[in-house]
Design a protein around this motif. Structure first.
Motif, PDB file in Angstrom:
ATOM      1  N   ASP A 257     -34.026   1.421 -12.881  1.00  0.00           N
ATOM      2  CA  ASP A 257     -34.863   2.556 -12.300  1.00  0.00           C
ATOM      3  C   ASP A 257     -36.063   1.993 -11.567  1.00  0.00           C
ATOM      4  OD1 ASP A 257     -35.564   5.428 -11.889  1.00  0.00           O
ATOM      5  OD2 ASP A 257     -37.144   4.781 -13.213  1.00  0.00           O
ATOM      6  N   THR A 258     -36.686   1.028 -12.104  1.00  0.00           N
ATOM      7  CA  THR A 258     -38.160   0.418 -11.756  1.00  0.00           C
ATOM      8  C   THR A 258     -37.933  -0.766 -10.845  1.00  0.00           C
ATOM      9  OG1 THR A 258     -38.128  -0.752 -13.636  1.00  0.00           O
ATOM     10  CG2 THR A 258     -39.481   1.352 -13.655  1.00  0.00           C
ATOM     11  N   LEU A 259     -36.692  -1.021 -10.486  1.00  0.00           N
ATOM     12  CA  LEU A 259     -36.813  -2.174  -9.616  1.00  0.00           C
ATOM     13  C   LEU A 259     -35.925  -1.717  -7.973  1.00  0.00           C
ATOM     14  CD1 LEU A 259     -35.466  -4.494 -12.103  1.00  0.00           C
ATOM     15  CD2 LEU A 259     -37.711  -4.387 -11.144  1.00  0.00           C
ATOM     16  N   LYS A 260     -36.333  -0.620  -7.706  1.00  0.00           N
ATOM     17  CA  LYS A 260     -35.770  -0.270  -6.465  1.00  0.00           C
ATOM     18  C   LYS A 260     -36.420  -0.668  -5.500  1.00  0.00           C
ATOM     19  CE  LYS A 260     -33.334   3.731  -8.242  1.00  0.00           C
ATOM     20  NZ  LYS A 260     -33.919   4.949  -8.965  1.00  0.00           N
ATOM     21  N   GLU A 261     -37.557  -0.878  -5.281  1.00  0.00           N
ATOM     22  CA  GLU A 261     -38.402  -1.441  -4.375  1.00  0.00           C
ATOM     23  C   GLU A 261     -38.338  -3.028  -4.333  1.00  0.00           C
ATOM     24  OE1 GLU A 261     -41.192  -0.867  -7.359  1.00  0.00           O
ATOM     25  OE2 GLU A 261     -39.653   0.227  -6.698  1.00  0.00           O
ATOM     26  N   ALA A 262     -37.764  -3.556  -3.436  1.00  0.00           N
ATOM     27  CA  ALA A 262     -37.578  -4.978  -3.576  1.00  0.00           C
ATOM     28  C   ALA A 262     -38.644  -5.861  -2.744  1.00  0.00           C
ATOM     29  CB  ALA A 262     -36.224  -5.360  -2.905  1.00  0.00           C
ATOM     30  N   GLN A 263     -39.177  -6.556  -3.172  1.00  0.00           N
ATOM     31  CA  GLN A 263     -40.370  -7.445  -2.489  1.00  0.00           C
ATOM     32  C   GLN A 263     -39.690  -9.029  -2.574  1.00  0.00           C
ATOM     33  OE1 GLN A 263     -43.320  -5.939  -5.699  1.00  0.00           O
ATOM     34  NE2 GLN A 263     -44.410  -6.530  -4.150  1.00  0.00           N
ATOM     35  N   ASN A 264     -40.773  -9.847  -2.187  1.00  0.00           N
ATOM     36  CA  ASN A 264     -40.486 -11.069  -2.445  1.00  0.00           C
ATOM     37  C   ASN A 264     -40.224 -11.472  -3.907  1.00  0.00           C
ATOM     38  OD1 ASN A 264     -41.517 -13.475  -3.702  1.00  0.00           O
ATOM     39  ND2 ASN A 264     -43.504 -13.435  -3.076  1.00  0.00           N
ATOM     40  N   GLY A 265     -39.154 -12.407  -4.094  1.00  0.00           N
ATOM     41  CA  GLY A 265     -38.358 -12.791  -5.358  1.00  0.00           C
ATOM     42  C   GLY A 265     -39.392 -12.871  -6.545  1.00  0.00           C
ATOM     43  N   ARG A 266     -40.391 -13.504  -6.223  1.00  0.00           N
ATOM     44  CA  ARG A 266     -41.286 -13.970  -7.339  1.00  0.00           C
ATOM     45  C   ARG A 266     -42.106 -12.660  -7.862  1.00  0.00           C
ATOM     46  NH1 ARG A 266     -44.313 -18.494  -5.707  1.00  0.00           N
ATOM     47  NH2 ARG A 266     -46.314 -17.033  -5.053  1.00  0.00           N
ATOM     48  N   GLU A 267     -42.573 -11.853  -7.150  1.00  0.00           N
ATOM     49  CA  GLU A 267     -43.130 -10.517  -7.554  1.00  0.00           C
ATOM     50  C   GLU A 267     -42.283  -9.699  -8.236  1.00  0.00           C
ATOM     51  OE1 GLU A 267     -46.254 -10.503  -7.861  1.00  0.00           O
ATOM     52  OE2 GLU A 267     -46.308 -12.504  -7.029  1.00  0.00           O
ATOM     53  N   THR A 268     -41.006  -9.732  -7.567  1.00  0.00           N
ATOM     54  CA  THR A 268     -40.264  -8.639  -8.295  1.00  0.00           C
ATOM     55  C   THR A 268     -40.113  -9.165  -9.697  1.00  0.00           C
ATOM     56  OG1 THR A 268     -38.885  -8.348  -6.281  1.00  0.00           O
ATOM     57  CG2 THR A 268     -37.944  -7.781  -8.239  1.00  0.00           C
ATOM     58  N   LEU A 269     -39.899 -10.623  -9.857  1.00  0.00           N
ATOM     59  CA  LEU A 269     -39.519 -11.024 -11.193  1.00  0.00           C
ATOM     60  C   LEU A 269     -40.928 -10.657 -12.221  1.00  0.00           C
ATOM     61  CD1 LEU A 269     -38.075 -12.726 -13.123  1.00  0.00           C
ATOM     62  CD2 LEU A 269     -39.353 -14.601 -12.436  1.00  0.00           C
ATOM     63  N   ARG A 270     -42.025 -11.038 -11.496  1.00  0.00           N
ATOM     64  CA  ARG A 270     -43.059 -10.622 -12.310  1.00  0.00           C
ATOM     65  C   ARG A 270     -43.235  -9.193 -12.818  1.00  0.00           C
ATOM     66  NH1 ARG A 270     -47.983 -13.523 -12.207  1.00  0.00           N
ATOM     67  NH2 ARG A 270     -47.493 -13.967  -9.772  1.00  0.00           N
TER      68      ARG A 270
END
Lengths: 226, 226
Positions: free
Chosen positions: A88-101
């Motif tokens: 649910d909280t991972l819908k907006e995809a960014q740069n991989g590293r920031e997504t991971l963080r």
DNA sequence: CGCGCCTGAGCGAGCGTTCGATCGGAGCTC
DNA sequence: GAGCTCCGATCGAACGCTCGCTCAGGCGCG
């Protein structure tokens, strides 16, 4: 989407109202979660589950095949909640590293919130019949897969550095470090709060993922022997 | 050295041969470890434990207070073995970092060897009576303390970098990443062997311990919000 | 009445634990 | 060494109880 394992009652006599079945099952699961957390699976009796879900044992067994079936429903329910909350909280995809963080932070918040449930699965899932157990473990891998995907995305867009062979392992590391917050709380809570924990663990994980794949060990150090 | 919890049978009628007691208890523990690993604590009956230890139920209950007492003896035995094996290989002290590297390797080897036992403690210790449980958890902390000591030694001789407040947490991380090898083997073994595992996890841990205390997060990155 | 839904006393297997019976060898006496 | 006593160690049938699960019956609605 496969059907529940041994579970999924053949429904004894007549065709029941499927909506009522869902409601009753949820009542049962809710009651069982509380009881299992408080007393453990084996020390909880079916009579207690019935009482706590506001029905008689007879009624309970209309909606559930066996006590083990209740445990399976409980595990399934917890896993689904967990997975839903994460995705649910991972819908907006960014740069991989920031997504991971972001994902790590989110994951640890969820783990903090679901401490008891996580512990429950860990301690009781071995009491499941083998087929149901396989089912639960598969779900666990699916959840780990969420982090694998994020890691791979980071590799692709160059924002994370990691030996591709270690992706699965790192994903498991993240999962386990999150679970650790649940099952070592008896001591961790004495020293750290959730924000401390997030900070240190994020640092540990991202530090590794930023410069070297397997390096990290200062070269020139000997002692690869024993 | 404190006495065992509720355990430590008052010895019913006369004074028994203490050496025999030790032998018999070891027989019981050995049998129980096998059975608990194979079937779990709750699914194992006292009769089975007796049979497998080569005595009658009557005899069993001469050396043990209750079934839970058997579980306590089992946990104690495993923890002692684990701790002894660990301390045993850390006698020669070197530079803190190399000691740590060595300790991690050694620890993971021991965990690999004692997979089943580790799993056993994890899954069954909740069935202990509260007092015995506290005892077992304390032992777990003692073992974690071994790594805390090594980390602190590394801080003192300058070979490791770490926020001193995070020492305890890092020690727990090491312990848990070791246990992970035991309780996630169903999937890890499919992808990695022990040497892979040691390599990646050592890299993860030591990389963090070499340049930055809490840094690691590239500065200038935003997103401290949610 | 029929049917979906619920009730809870009752069943019977299985469990942890007990305890009176038994074993066997050490020590004593003659 | 034969006969006896004694006693720690062992045995296992039996006890008491718990628990998962069933089923004959009841209630109310259409």
């Amino acid at each position: 989407m496969p059907v529940r394992p041994s579970t999924s009652k053949p429904i004894p006599t007549a065709v029941k109202d499927p909506q009522l079945v869902e409601v009753r099952r949820q009542q049962i699961v809710d009651a069982a979660v509380d009881l299992f957390i408080k007393k453990g699976f084996h020390r909880t009796t079916t009579r207690e589950i019935a009482r706590e879900s506001g029905m008689s044992i007879g009624a309970l067994y209309e909606y559930v095949e066996s006590k083990e079936d209740v445990l399976y429903l409980v595990c399934e329910n917890i896993h689904n909640t967990l997975e839903a909350r994460l995705r649910d909280t991972l819908k907006e995809a960014q740069n991989g590293r920031e997504t991971l963080r972001l994902a790590i932070r989110q994951y640890l918040y969820v783990m903090d919130d679901m401490q008891d449930d996580v512990l429950l699965i860990y301690q009781e899932s071995k009491s499941l019949p083998p087929e149901s157990l396989r089912y639960v473990l598969r779900k666990e891998e699916q959840i780990t897969g969420i982090f694998e995907d994020i890691l791979r995305r980071g590799l692709e867009d160059g924002s994370l550095q990691l030996d591709p062979r270690a992706v699965t392992l790192m994903a498991h590391n993240i999962i386990v470090l999150g679970q650790m917050w649940a099952f070592r709380r008896w001591v961790l809570r004495r020293h750290y709060d959730l924000e401390d924990y997030i900070r240190v663990q994020t640092s540990l994980l991202l530090n590794e993922l930023m410069d070297s794949g397997t390096g990290g060990e200062a070269r020139g150090e000997t002692d690869d022997g024993n």
